[in-house]
Enzyme design. Structure first.
Site, PDB file in Angstrom:
ATOM      1  N   GLU A 163      -2.436  -0.758  -1.229  1.00  0.00           N
ATOM      2  CA  GLU A 163      -1.551  -0.576  -0.264  1.00  0.00           C
ATOM      3  C   GLU A 163      -0.554  -1.966   0.473  1.00  0.00           C
ATOM      4  O   GLU A 163      -0.770  -2.450   0.732  1.00  0.00           O
ATOM      5  CB  GLU A 163      -2.399   0.294   1.164  1.00  0.00           C
ATOM      6  N   GLY A 303      -4.878  -7.459   0.935  1.00  0.00           N
ATOM      7  CA  GLY A 303      -4.518  -5.942   0.641  1.00  0.00           C
ATOM      8  C   GLY A 303      -3.132  -5.760  -0.459  1.00  0.00           C
ATOM      9  O   GLY A 303      -4.407  -6.829  -1.549  1.00  0.00           O
ATOM     10  N   GLU A 304      -2.945  -4.981  -0.569  1.00  0.00           N
ATOM     11  CA  GLU A 304      -2.323  -4.983  -2.418  1.00  0.00           C
ATOM     12  C   GLU A 304      -3.142  -4.722  -3.690  1.00  0.00           C
ATOM     13  O   GLU A 304      -2.548  -4.058  -4.647  1.00  0.00           O
ATOM     14  CB  GLU A 304      -1.503  -5.826  -2.981  1.00  0.00           C
ATOM     15  N   GLY A 305      -3.981  -4.376  -2.753  1.00  0.00           N
ATOM     16  CA  GLY A 305      -5.445  -3.424  -4.011  1.00  0.00           C
ATOM     17  C   GLY A 305      -5.631  -5.108  -4.805  1.00  0.00           C
ATOM     18  O   GLY A 305      -6.877  -5.124  -5.663  1.00  0.00           O
TER      19      GLY A 305
END
Lengths: 336, 336
Positions: A163, A303-305
């Site tokens: 995300e 984040g961002e995976g």
């Protein structure tokens, strides 16, 4: 693939009908594992991971050939309360960065051979500031769940949901508190790096949201306190279960979204492992609540995976050893 | 590449002349890291790893394109004392398994794109049982150090040293005790899985070796108590330093061999990180003594370089993010 639900009730029913792991495949993998050319249990957690993965994929000797990373981006009305060190424009700027290949997650996907998709969820219409009113309508929640579900490639064999959303550690903290209990301070952390005053402000904002939207229904907590990218992650994780695609959970925000599923239908995350322990303060408590031990602990809080994407390599290594190693009989090695 | 030493004195001199990390490259990497499209320090240890790697490779924007895994195998006279759950023939059988691609390390090298070389060190002539006499002559020690040195590809850009040798956790425990201090019980573990009686026997055997070969010289401890594959790992790690190739240390046996270098010349392992924390009991104490925090902790205790090979992925991820990400200016992202 279009999402097979139009209402929250239908989504709940899908969760309640979550398929189970394949017992025959699990037993076949356990049997194979015991014959491989290594001392018993010498590959530690890699052995457990490979057997778990085999069960979900329905074969005792699986491979990983199509990992998918899906990133959802959303904007948050609660940013008006000064909860982030970055301005909301950064969400769209980072989406462009994802699309141009410049973010951390792009590099990790490239290194580990994962397909990467980015979905920006109506960034020009932020959710409502949850200190004022519910963040989303029921229609908006359903739309975000559907977007998440539809984003999953049914042919993928491993899924990471990531995300991007300025302000979303605040939304995630509020969702975690509403779903798992405990006060705002327990679940609120520094996110991308607010100072002590910023942290105090975030805690106060989360507490106001919790007071305004008291509910015992996890999906209602997601609607009132969460955000579109959290809902989309929940939808994607549910879709992966539907397709029996194993999931690697990322950090605090991903796990807050996942907790909504687990609390709606216990066992809804049995197809998921925790990729890493994030440096975001409350992530350990969130993993404890989910009963998941992280695979990595490298101090990431991006984040961002990204942490889960790094853990793709651990799964790849585990499954490659399991399915590629010779047995004692094949190799002519004495088994002690 | 032939080893540039014929005597232990010459090897010691090479260690004393160990090249340093490149300060300009380190500073260039730090400067770049601060501009990348992420909140400061959000990639945690990945950032430190990338900057450290950049320093050793002499460039602020490095890549990893040629990782090498070298496995050394040796046999141990001390097996006559009943210290392993497996018979000594397994060493040669596992070497054949490596050569045929059937071991865990083969799968990990394939997944992460590493070249893999196997060197069997006169398996038909085990070292002498160290409870009776020194395990190796000085000539044998030098030959093993030379084999290790020569095994390193000067064009490699990351090195993992692995090992196979029935009985070698006993040898490694004796070397660790002699080099780092503490009694036999502190350093002796269950290896591939001996029971309580087997562990007591291993401790007694290590204690006898330590009593027979008291020395304050780490290289003498390696000669009297170690084994050819331990010496070869030490030679390879020293060669990597010579070529400024960063090293990922594996488990207990690899770290015992590495400790010989560090205690011979403090700083000799500055080009090395700890790949993982092994389940072998004393590995944590060994890492503490070396001042290295492991990258992974997944309960592996296989050897072969397997834990370090898995950590290649962490380095690959770290360096890919560092060198591939866009800067705030390149991406047009507001930096807070």
């Amino acid at each position: 693939m279009q999402a097979p639900f139009e209402t929250l009730t239908a989504f709940r029913n899908l969760l309640a009908q979550s398929p189970a792991s394949d017992g025959d495949a699990t037993r076949a993998a356990q049997h194979r594992n015991a014959q491989l050319t290594k001392p018993p249990a010498a590959l530690g957690r890699l052995e457990d991971l490979a057997i778990w993965y085999a069960g979900w994929r329905g074969t005792g000797q699986p491979t990983i050939t199509a990992p998918q990373v899906v990133i959802f981006a959303g904007n948050h009305g609660v940013c008006a309360q000064g909860v982030s060190a970055f301005p909301p424009e950064v969400t769209a700027q980072m989406v462009a960065n994802f699309q141009h290949g410049g973010a951390a997650i792009n590099q990790l996907c490239k290194v580990f051979g994962a397909r990467m998709d980015v979905h920006a969820l109506t960034l020009d219409v932020p959710t409502v500031d949850f200190t004022q009113a519910p963040a989303m309508t029921e229609e908006e929640l359903i739309a975000a769940l559907q977007t998440g579900w539809a984003a999953v490639d049914p042919q993928a064999d491993l899924l990471v949901t990531g995300e991007m959303g300025i302000g979303n550690t605040t939304a995630a903290a509020a969702v975690a508190a509403a779903v798992l209990g405990g006060d705002a301070a327990r679940w609120t952390g520094r996110g991308t790096g607010v100072d002590d005053a910023g942290l105090a402000q975030k805690i106060a904002v989360v507490a106001r949201g919790l007071a305004l939207h008291a509910t015992s229904d996890p999906l209602m907590a997601l609607r009132c306190l969460g955000g579109r990218e959290l809902a989309a992650m929940a939808g994607a994780i549910a879709a992966a279960r539907h397709y029996r695609i194993p999931v690697i959970l990322d950090g605090f925000i991903c796990c807050a979204a996942a907790a909504v599923l687990e609390k709606t239908h216990p066992g809804a995350l049995d197809h998921a492992v925790a990729g890493h322990l994030s440096a975001e303060g409350a992530h350990q408590a969130l993993l404890d609540a989910l009963g998941k031990a992280p695979l990595l602990n490298l101090g990431l809080r991006l984040g961002e995976g990204s942490g889960a994407a790094l853990a793709i390599a651990v799964l790849q290594g585990a499954v490659a050893c399991h399915s590629g190693m010779a047995t004692f009989a094949e190799a002519g090695v004495s088994d002690g």
